[in-house]
Write a protein that holds these residues in place. Structure first.
Motif, PDB file in Angstrom:
ATOM      1  N   ILE A 287       0.876  -1.163   0.000  1.00  0.00           N
ATOM      2  CA  ILE A 287       0.000   0.000   0.000  1.00  0.00           C
ATOM      3  C   ILE A 287       0.917   1.217   0.000  1.00  0.00           C
ATOM      4  O   ILE A 287       1.796   1.342   0.852  1.00  0.00           O
ATOM      5  CB  ILE A 287      -0.930   0.011   1.218  1.00  0.00           C
ATOM      6  CG1 ILE A 287      -1.842  -1.222   1.204  1.00  0.00           C
ATOM      7  CG2 ILE A 287      -1.749   1.303   1.249  1.00  0.00           C
ATOM      8  CD1 ILE A 287      -2.702  -1.374   2.441  1.00  0.00           C
ATOM      9  N   THR A 288       0.740   2.094  -0.973  1.00  0.00           N
ATOM     10  CA  THR A 288       1.581   3.278  -1.079  1.00  0.00           C
ATOM     11  C   THR A 288       0.815   4.501  -0.600  1.00  0.00           C
ATOM     12  O   THR A 288      -0.321   4.731  -1.007  1.00  0.00           O
ATOM     13  CB  THR A 288       2.038   3.492  -2.538  1.00  0.00           C
ATOM     14  OG1 THR A 288       2.736   2.322  -2.967  1.00  0.00           O
ATOM     15  CG2 THR A 288       2.949   4.696  -2.657  1.00  0.00           C
ATOM     16  N   ILE A 289       1.461   5.273   0.260  1.00  0.00           N
ATOM     17  CA  ILE A 289       0.875   6.495   0.805  1.00  0.00           C
ATOM     18  C   ILE A 289       1.618   7.676   0.199  1.00  0.00           C
ATOM     19  O   ILE A 289       2.852   7.694   0.182  1.00  0.00           O
ATOM     20  CB  ILE A 289       1.018   6.553   2.336  1.00  0.00           C
ATOM     21  CG1 ILE A 289       0.395   5.322   2.988  1.00  0.00           C
ATOM     22  CG2 ILE A 289       0.399   7.825   2.889  1.00  0.00           C
ATOM     23  CD1 ILE A 289       0.704   5.211   4.456  1.00  0.00           C
TER      24      ILE A 289
ATOM     25  N   THR B 143      12.206  -2.025   5.772  1.00  0.00           N
ATOM     26  CA  THR B 143      13.036  -2.578   4.704  1.00  0.00           C
ATOM     27  C   THR B 143      13.835  -1.497   3.995  1.00  0.00           C
ATOM     28  O   THR B 143      14.866  -1.787   3.398  1.00  0.00           O
ATOM     29  CB  THR B 143      12.184  -3.352   3.680  1.00  0.00           C
ATOM     30  OG1 THR B 143      11.113  -2.514   3.244  1.00  0.00           O
ATOM     31  CG2 THR B 143      11.608  -4.610   4.295  1.00  0.00           C
ATOM     32  N   MET B 144      13.370  -0.250   4.073  1.00  0.00           N
ATOM     33  CA  MET B 144      14.123   0.897   3.563  1.00  0.00           C
ATOM     34  C   MET B 144      13.744   2.096   4.411  1.00  0.00           C
ATOM     35  O   MET B 144      12.598   2.536   4.398  1.00  0.00           O
ATOM     36  CB  MET B 144      13.788   1.175   2.095  1.00  0.00           C
ATOM     37  CG  MET B 144      14.582   2.317   1.506  1.00  0.00           C
ATOM     38  SD  MET B 144      14.234   2.468  -0.264  1.00  0.00           S
ATOM     39  CE  MET B 144      15.206   3.917  -0.624  1.00  0.00           C
ATOM     40  N   PRO B 145      14.695   2.617   5.190  1.00  0.00           N
ATOM     41  CA  PRO B 145      14.380   3.768   6.046  1.00  0.00           C
ATOM     42  C   PRO B 145      13.890   4.955   5.225  1.00  0.00           C
ATOM     43  O   PRO B 145      14.269   5.123   4.060  1.00  0.00           O
ATOM     44  CB  PRO B 145      15.719   4.090   6.712  1.00  0.00           C
ATOM     45  CG  PRO B 145      16.524   2.841   6.610  1.00  0.00           C
ATOM     46  CD  PRO B 145      16.080   2.176   5.328  1.00  0.00           C
ATOM     47  N   LEU B 146      13.075   5.761   5.850  1.00  0.00           N
ATOM     48  CA  LEU B 146      12.564   6.969   5.206  1.00  0.00           C
ATOM     49  C   LEU B 146      13.736   7.923   4.960  1.00  0.00           C
ATOM     50  O   LEU B 146      14.434   8.310   5.892  1.00  0.00           O
ATOM     51  CB  LEU B 146      11.508   7.635   6.100  1.00  0.00           C
ATOM     52  CG  LEU B 146      10.710   8.771   5.512  1.00  0.00           C
ATOM     53  CD1 LEU B 146       9.828   8.278   4.369  1.00  0.00           C
ATOM     54  CD2 LEU B 146       9.845   9.408   6.588  1.00  0.00           C
TER      55      LEU B 146
ATOM     56  N   SER C 179      11.139  12.254   0.364  1.00  0.00           N
ATOM     57  CA  SER C 179      11.143  11.243   1.422  1.00  0.00           C
ATOM     58  C   SER C 179      10.487   9.975   0.889  1.00  0.00           C
ATOM     59  O   SER C 179       9.351  10.017   0.407  1.00  0.00           O
ATOM     60  CB  SER C 179      10.357  11.721   2.644  1.00  0.00           C
ATOM     61  OG  SER C 179      10.996  12.806   3.265  1.00  0.00           O
ATOM     62  N   PHE C 180      11.199   8.866   1.002  1.00  0.00           N
ATOM     63  CA  PHE C 180      10.660   7.573   0.586  1.00  0.00           C
ATOM     64  C   PHE C 180      11.147   6.519   1.565  1.00  0.00           C
ATOM     65  O   PHE C 180      12.301   6.528   1.985  1.00  0.00           O
ATOM     66  CB  PHE C 180      11.116   7.198  -0.826  1.00  0.00           C
ATOM     67  CG  PHE C 180      10.619   5.844  -1.266  1.00  0.00           C
ATOM     68  CD1 PHE C 180       9.336   5.701  -1.769  1.00  0.00           C
ATOM     69  CD2 PHE C 180      11.422   4.722  -1.133  1.00  0.00           C
ATOM     70  CE1 PHE C 180       8.862   4.459  -2.150  1.00  0.00           C
ATOM     71  CE2 PHE C 180      10.954   3.474  -1.516  1.00  0.00           C
ATOM     72  CZ  PHE C 180       9.672   3.343  -2.024  1.00  0.00           C
ATOM     73  N   GLY C 181      10.247   5.605   1.917  1.00  0.00           N
ATOM     74  CA  GLY C 181      10.622   4.495   2.784  1.00  0.00           C
ATOM     75  C   GLY C 181       9.655   3.342   2.626  1.00  0.00           C
ATOM     76  O   GLY C 181       8.523   3.519   2.150  1.00  0.00           O
ATOM     77  N   MET C 182      10.113   2.150   3.007  1.00  0.00           N
ATOM     78  CA  MET C 182       9.286   0.938   2.896  1.00  0.00           C
ATOM     79  C   MET C 182       9.384   0.140   4.191  1.00  0.00           C
ATOM     80  O   MET C 182      10.431   0.114   4.842  1.00  0.00           O
ATOM     81  CB  MET C 182       9.762   0.056   1.743  1.00  0.00           C
ATOM     82  CG  MET C 182       9.736   0.727   0.397  1.00  0.00           C
ATOM     83  SD  MET C 182      10.149  -0.356  -1.020  1.00  0.00           S
ATOM     84  CE  MET C 182      11.632  -1.175  -0.504  1.00  0.00           C
ATOM     85  N   PHE C 183       8.298  -0.551   4.519  1.00  0.00           N
ATOM     86  CA  PHE C 183       8.282  -1.397   5.707  1.00  0.00           C
ATOM     87  C   PHE C 183       7.134  -2.392   5.624  1.00  0.00           C
ATOM     88  O   PHE C 183       6.217  -2.241   4.812  1.00  0.00           O
ATOM     89  CB  PHE C 183       8.154  -0.551   6.987  1.00  0.00           C
ATOM     90  CG  PHE C 183       6.913   0.308   7.011  1.00  0.00           C
ATOM     91  CD1 PHE C 183       5.727  -0.155   7.550  1.00  0.00           C
ATOM     92  CD2 PHE C 183       6.928   1.582   6.470  1.00  0.00           C
ATOM     93  CE1 PHE C 183       4.590   0.633   7.557  1.00  0.00           C
ATOM     94  CE2 PHE C 183       5.804   2.385   6.471  1.00  0.00           C
ATOM     95  CZ  PHE C 183       4.636   1.914   7.018  1.00  0.00           C
ATOM     96  N   THR C 184       7.217  -3.398   6.462  1.00  0.00           N
ATOM     97  CA  THR C 184       6.122  -4.339   6.681  1.00  0.00           C
ATOM     98  C   THR C 184       5.635  -4.080   8.099  1.00  0.00           C
ATOM     99  O   THR C 184       6.438  -4.108   9.046  1.00  0.00           O
ATOM    100  CB  THR C 184       6.595  -5.796   6.528  1.00  0.00           C
ATOM    101  OG1 THR C 184       7.140  -5.955   5.212  1.00  0.00           O
ATOM    102  CG2 THR C 184       5.450  -6.774   6.729  1.00  0.00           C
TER     103      THR C 184
ATOM    104  N   ASN D  47       5.776   7.746   0.170  1.00  0.00           N
ATOM    105  CA  ASN D  47       6.459   8.453  -0.901  1.00  0.00           C
ATOM    106  C   ASN D  47       5.985   9.905  -0.948  1.00  0.00           C
ATOM    107  O   ASN D  47       4.886  10.186  -1.397  1.00  0.00           O
ATOM    108  CB  ASN D  47       6.181   7.770  -2.250  1.00  0.00           C
ATOM    109  CG  ASN D  47       7.028   8.330  -3.364  1.00  0.00           C
ATOM    110  OD1 ASN D  47       8.247   8.356  -3.253  1.00  0.00           O
ATOM    111  ND2 ASN D  47       6.396   8.771  -4.434  1.00  0.00           N
ATOM    112  N   PHE D  48       6.836  10.815  -0.446  1.00  0.00           N
ATOM    113  CA  PHE D  48       6.522  12.241  -0.506  1.00  0.00           C
ATOM    114  C   PHE D  48       7.397  12.862  -1.576  1.00  0.00           C
ATOM    115  O   PHE D  48       8.619  12.810  -1.499  1.00  0.00           O
ATOM    116  CB  PHE D  48       6.752  12.936   0.831  1.00  0.00           C
ATOM    117  CG  PHE D  48       6.622  14.428   0.753  1.00  0.00           C
ATOM    118  CD1 PHE D  48       5.406  15.005   0.447  1.00  0.00           C
ATOM    119  CD2 PHE D  48       7.716  15.252   0.954  1.00  0.00           C
ATOM    120  CE1 PHE D  48       5.274  16.389   0.340  1.00  0.00           C
ATOM    121  CE2 PHE D  48       7.606  16.631   0.854  1.00  0.00           C
ATOM    122  CZ  PHE D  48       6.384  17.209   0.554  1.00  0.00           C
TER     123      PHE D  48
END
Length: 137
Positions: free
Chosen positions: A85-87, A109-112, A120-125, A135-136
């Motif tokens: 889900i992308t915000i 999984t990828m810090p902001l 600003s981009f980051g990923m997590f579970t 994703n800003f």
């Protein structure tokens, strides 16, 4: 144009997951219906009456996050890593707040951080096994 709203399936922890999402996004549930709330001819097994049949939480201007528990008569939800889900937050501060809030107790999984495509981009579970991206631009 059509609108997309993610619908998440859980084994038995939909209510906990959505209370967590509500604590991060804010707002109120549009709907919270339990399997025990259905008419008599559709009654579930007694041990499933408190499971969530449908919940809806607005999380953006035109986005509603929805979900349910899976009743015992249906196969358990499939989990996998083939979607996120992308915000798209409206500010860098909101990106940080949502990333930190939703990733709490989960696995980053990828810090902001700043990337070549985003401020600003980051990923997590998250702690419920749902994959997210923030994703800003």
């Amino acid at each position: 144009m059509a609108e997309l709203s993610p619908y998440l399936s859980f084994a038995d922890n939909c209510e906990a997951a959505f209370n967590f999402y509500k604590s991060v996004f804010g707002g109120e549930f549009l709907t919270l219906m339990r399997f025990g709330d259905v008419p008599g001819e559709y009654k579930p097994a007694e041990n499933e009456s408190q499971k969530v049949m449908h919940v809806a939480l607005p999380i953006g201007k035109n986005t509603v996050l929805m979900g349910s528990d899976t009743p015992g008569t249906v196969a358990a939800p499939i989990t996998g890593s083939n979607f996120s889900i992308t915000i798209a937050p409206e500010s860098k501060e909101e990106a940080k707040r949502l990333f930190e809030g939703l990733s709490a107790g989960g696995t980053v999984t990828m810090p902001l951080s700043k990337t070549f495509w985003a401020e600003s981009f980051g990923m997590f579970t998250d702690k419920f096994g749902v994959n997210w991206m923030v994703n800003f631009q």
